[in-house]
Design a protein around this motif. Structure first.
Motif, PDB file in Angstrom:
ATOM      1  N   UNK A   1     -17.764  -5.604 -28.364  1.00 25.22           N
ATOM      2  CA  UNK A   1     -17.154  -6.854 -28.796  1.00 25.22           C
ATOM      3  C   UNK A   1     -15.804  -6.708 -29.459  1.00 25.22           C
ATOM      4  N   UNK A   2     -15.128  -5.578 -29.240  1.00 24.26           N
ATOM      5  CA  UNK A   2     -13.824  -5.365 -29.880  1.00 24.26           C
ATOM      6  C   UNK A   2     -12.785  -6.378 -29.394  1.00 24.26           C
ATOM      7  N   UNK A   3     -12.702  -6.558 -28.073  1.00 24.42           N
ATOM      8  CA  UNK A   3     -11.719  -7.497 -27.527  1.00 24.42           C
ATOM      9  C   UNK A   3     -12.065  -8.938 -27.872  1.00 24.42           C
ATOM     10  N   UNK A   4     -13.352  -9.253 -27.932  1.00 17.34           N
ATOM     11  CA  UNK A   4     -13.768 -10.605 -28.330  1.00 17.34           C
ATOM     12  C   UNK A   4     -13.360 -10.882 -29.770  1.00 17.34           C
ATOM     13  N   UNK A   5     -13.500  -9.868 -30.642  1.00 19.67           N
ATOM     14  CA  UNK A   5     -13.077 -10.036 -32.032  1.00 19.67           C
ATOM     15  C   UNK A   5     -11.561 -10.193 -32.112  1.00 19.67           C
ATOM     16  N   UNK A   6     -10.839  -9.417 -31.328  1.00 19.19           N
ATOM     17  CA  UNK A   6      -9.382  -9.554 -31.304  1.00 19.19           C
ATOM     18  C   UNK A   6      -8.975 -10.973 -30.907  1.00 19.19           C
ATOM     19  N   UNK A   7      -9.615 -11.512 -29.876  1.00 18.93           N
ATOM     20  CA  UNK A   7      -9.298 -12.865 -29.433  1.00 18.93           C
ATOM     21  C   UNK A   7      -9.673 -13.905 -30.483  1.00 18.93           C
ATOM     22  N   UNK A   8     -10.781 -13.691 -31.182  1.00 19.99           N
ATOM     23  CA  UNK A   8     -11.192 -14.639 -32.228  1.00 19.99           C
ATOM     24  C   UNK A   8     -10.199 -14.597 -33.389  1.00 19.99           C
ATOM     25  N   UNK A   9      -9.708 -13.408 -33.733  1.00 15.18           N
ATOM     26  CA  UNK A   9      -8.752 -13.279 -34.833  1.00 15.18           C
ATOM     27  C   UNK A   9      -7.411 -13.914 -34.492  1.00 15.18           C
ATOM     28  N   UNK A  10      -6.960 -13.727 -33.235  1.00 13.00           N
ATOM     29  CA  UNK A  10      -5.650 -14.250 -32.841  1.00 13.00           C
ATOM     30  C   UNK A  10      -5.706 -15.719 -32.473  1.00 13.00           C
ATOM     31  N   UNK A  11      -6.914 -16.210 -32.143  1.00 13.97           N
ATOM     32  CA  UNK A  11      -7.027 -17.613 -31.727  1.00 13.97           C
ATOM     33  C   UNK A  11      -6.575 -17.833 -30.302  1.00 13.97           C
TER      34      UNK A  11
ATOM     35  N   UNK B   1      -2.370 -13.307 -38.695  1.00 14.95           N
ATOM     36  CA  UNK B   1      -2.331 -13.781 -40.078  1.00 14.95           C
ATOM     37  C   UNK B   1      -3.748 -14.074 -40.547  1.00 14.95           C
ATOM     38  N   UNK B   2      -4.180 -13.357 -41.580  1.00 11.86           N
ATOM     39  CA  UNK B   2      -5.497 -13.537 -42.160  1.00 11.86           C
ATOM     40  C   UNK B   2      -5.380 -13.472 -43.673  1.00 11.86           C
ATOM     41  N   UNK B   3      -6.017 -14.415 -44.344  1.00 15.68           N
ATOM     42  CA  UNK B   3      -6.010 -14.389 -45.798  1.00 15.68           C
ATOM     43  C   UNK B   3      -4.623 -14.451 -46.398  1.00 15.68           C
ATOM     44  N   UNK B   4      -3.686 -15.130 -45.713  1.00 11.56           N
ATOM     45  CA  UNK B   4      -2.325 -15.262 -46.213  1.00 11.56           C
ATOM     46  C   UNK B   4      -1.465 -14.030 -46.006  1.00 11.56           C
ATOM     47  N   UNK B   5      -1.961 -13.030 -45.254  1.00 12.02           N
ATOM     48  CA  UNK B   5      -1.204 -11.812 -44.991  1.00 12.02           C
ATOM     49  C   UNK B   5      -1.093 -11.583 -43.491  1.00 12.02           C
ATOM     50  N   UNK B   6      -0.071 -10.812 -43.097  1.00 10.33           N
ATOM     51  CA  UNK B   6       0.082 -10.410 -41.707  1.00 10.33           C
ATOM     52  C   UNK B   6      -0.528  -9.021 -41.530  1.00 10.33           C
ATOM     53  N   UNK B   7      -1.423  -8.903 -40.547  1.00 11.08           N
ATOM     54  CA  UNK B   7      -2.071  -7.632 -40.233  1.00 11.08           C
ATOM     55  C   UNK B   7      -1.715  -7.238 -38.808  1.00 11.08           C
ATOM     56  N   UNK B   8      -1.656  -5.953 -38.546  1.00 16.51           N
ATOM     57  CA  UNK B   8      -1.421  -5.455 -37.195  1.00 16.51           C
ATOM     58  C   UNK B   8      -2.744  -4.889 -36.670  1.00 16.51           C
ATOM     59  N   UNK B   9      -3.453  -5.711 -35.883  1.00 11.47           N
ATOM     60  CA  UNK B   9      -4.735  -5.288 -35.331  1.00 11.47           C
ATOM     61  C   UNK B   9      -4.517  -4.599 -33.999  1.00 11.47           C
ATOM     62  N   UNK B  10      -5.250  -3.503 -33.766  1.00 10.79           N
ATOM     63  CA  UNK B  10      -5.150  -2.735 -32.524  1.00 10.79           C
ATOM     64  C   UNK B  10      -6.533  -2.671 -31.887  1.00 10.79           C
ATOM     65  N   UNK B  11      -6.668  -3.295 -30.715  1.00 11.83           N
ATOM     66  CA  UNK B  11      -7.894  -3.214 -29.941  1.00 11.83           C
ATOM     67  C   UNK B  11      -7.847  -1.940 -29.110  1.00 11.83           C
ATOM     68  N   UNK B  12      -8.921  -1.167 -29.104  1.00 13.82           N
ATOM     69  CA  UNK B  12      -8.921   0.132 -28.429  1.00 13.82           C
ATOM     70  C   UNK B  12      -9.991   0.191 -27.349  1.00 13.82           C
ATOM     71  N   UNK B  13      -9.883   1.196 -26.502  1.00 10.80           N
ATOM     72  CA  UNK B  13     -10.882   1.420 -25.457  1.00 10.80           C
ATOM     73  C   UNK B  13     -12.172   1.939 -26.085  1.00 10.80           C
TER      74      UNK B  13
END
Length: 475
Positions: free
Chosen positions: A224-234, A256-268
């Motif tokens: 579910x890594x890619x599904x979580x990435x999509x949920x976070x990015x909207x 943007x989460x919790x008023x901050x910018x995060x760099x999320x990396x989805x991996x294989x």
């Protein structure tokens, strides 16, 4: 023991006068990342298996994008930091674009379309040895209507004999075809010069390099890594399919989460041991390892509806070896009943006993349940990973701990701990200077007490011991 902590750690014999007697050069701390910089984006597009990822690697000057001689290896749009002639830009590798694609291919094509819409310049890659296909003509038709600068790269022109085939690509109506060989590097320098001429001074969108904290989403395939990435990015940022191993390249996105910018990396997802992997799976596993090492904190996704597996353990080992902060997210919590919950608690105690310090969150990437709870877990873990304890505060604590529980005897002698210092952060690394060897069990005891006193939740803590014999007195 009290005199062991007098000043900078003077022993009973008065021979060690300050901490400079000890060599801690190997514990040099790395500096912080540079500030965020806005850079333009170049999208590399085209039909499957024309050499887009090979061209990306040639532009980067290193093998980053996963390449294999079968179509469809690249599926997401993946960004890489590049530079040419002193100018920085981002290169976006995309999956093969095909009209009327269905299923996963349709999701791949959609990612390529997003890249074309958001880039500051587009490079259409065509196989010169095959010529313009109906798919190439369909892509060119779309790009001719775009207001974004488009460059046509005629790939696989390995020698002058194929130049005439490249010239035939004028028919696509995108201007001069630039002959290149991604495999051998022929003509790529001229293409890069043209790319820089086409790039605007001000990027269309603010693409940041550096700055935001880097978070790697890791785990076994189909967790579910890619599904979580999509949920976070909207948005459908990563290609999602029920087929395990859909993600091959690491996919990063600013969120943007919790008023901050995060760099999320989805991996294989790591399907098998790296040594047993082959083809693009082997290179995907290397990219995942690199993504973990490049990140500051890893979110290990575990399928809560199934037993913890050996694959989960292997990914956990990679994170521990990299020394990264850790959050464990038990995904698919919407599928967990009361019986499974009780069983999972036993599995956590048994299989995750190596990381009792890791922050744990129960989420559902599919429904969005408790996804926001990742933010405080990430913030706590990173704060611990960055934490520094002053030498005075550390030694005051150490004096009390050793007075209450001294180290065990070794060879009939009681080793004395003279003083301690924190040599590094990221992860917190402590050095204890002693007159004798400290047993592994006692080092674990010191680590546990360190955690209790200074609250290193979510971060590994390294404890090193430096033994020094007393210098002989000068006669």
């Amino acid at each position: 023991m009290s005199d062991s902590f007098d000043g900078a750690g003077v022993g009973d014999d008065g021979l060690w006068t300050d901490e400079s007697d000890w060599d801690i050069s190997e514990f040099t701390e790395l500096g912080d990342e540079g500030s965020a910089v806005a850079v333009p984006v170049v999208a590399i597009v085209g039909r499957p298996n024309v050499g887009k990822s090979s061209l990306v690697n040639r532009i980067l000057g290193r093998r980053e994008a996963v390449v294999e001689d079968i179509p469809g290896v690249t599926r997401d749009r993946v960004s890489y930091d590049a530079s040419w002639a002193g100018r920085r830009f981002m290169v976006q590798d995309t999956g093969g674009w095909e009209p009327d694609a269905k299923g996963m291919a349709q999701s791949v094509a959609r990612q390529a379309e997003v890249a074309m819409k958001t880039a500051d310049a587009i490079v259409l890659v065509v196989d010169a040895t095959v010529g313009a296909t109906t798919t190439d003509e369909a892509v060119a038709k779309v790009l001719r209507r775009s207001k974004t600068p488009v460059l046509l790269a005629a790939n696989k022109v390995d020698d002058e004999r194929i130049e005439s085939e490249a010239a035939a690509l004028w028919s696509l109506g995108l201007g001069e075809p630039y002959s290149v060989s991604a495999a051998h590097g022929r003509g790529t320098g001229d293409l890069l010069d043209k790319i820089l001429e086409a790039l605007p001074e001000t990027p269309r969108e603010t693409t940041l390099t550096g700055g935001p904290r880097r978070v790697a989403l890791v785990g076994k395939p189909n967790v579910g890594k890619s599904s979580l990435m999509n949920k976070l990015t909207g948005e459908d940022r990563a290609v999602v399919d029920n087929v395990a191993g859909t993600t091959v390249d690491p996919v990063d996105e600013l969120v943007e989460l919790g008023g901050k910018i995060w760099n999320f990396v989805d991996t294989a997802g790591l399907r098998k041991k790296v040594q047993q992997s082959s083809g693009h799976e082997f290179y995907a596993s290397l990219r995942t390892r690199s993504a973990i090492e490049a990140a500051e904190v890893s979110v290990l996704l575990i399928d809560a509806s199934e037993p913890i597996t050996e694959q989960d353990q292997r990914v956990l080992t990679m994170i521990i070896d990299a020394g990264r902060a850790l959050v464990i997210a038990f995904n698919k919590w919407d599928l967990v009943d009361e019986d499974r919950r009780m069983q999972l608690e036993k599995e956590v105690d048994r299989d995750l006993s190596r990381v009792p310090w890791a922050r744990k969150v129960n989420i559902s990437a599919h429904t969005g349940r408790a996804v926001q709870r990742l933010v405080p877990a990430l913030e706590t873990s990173l704060a611990s990973w960055d934490k520094r304890v002053s030498t005075g505060q550390l030694n005051t604590w150490l004096k009390a701990v050793i007075a209450e529980t001294p180290p065990p005897m070794r060879g009939g002698r009681l080793p004395r701990v003279l003083f301690a210092t924190q040599a590094a952060t990221r992860p917190p690394t402590f050095v204890f200077f002693t007159t004798g060897f400290l047993e592994a069990g006692y080092r674990r005891f010191l680590e546990r007490k360190l955690r209790e006193e200074f609250n290193f939740d979510g971060s590994p803590v390294k404890v090193n011991v430096r033994v020094r014999e007393k210098r002989e007195r000068k006669k």
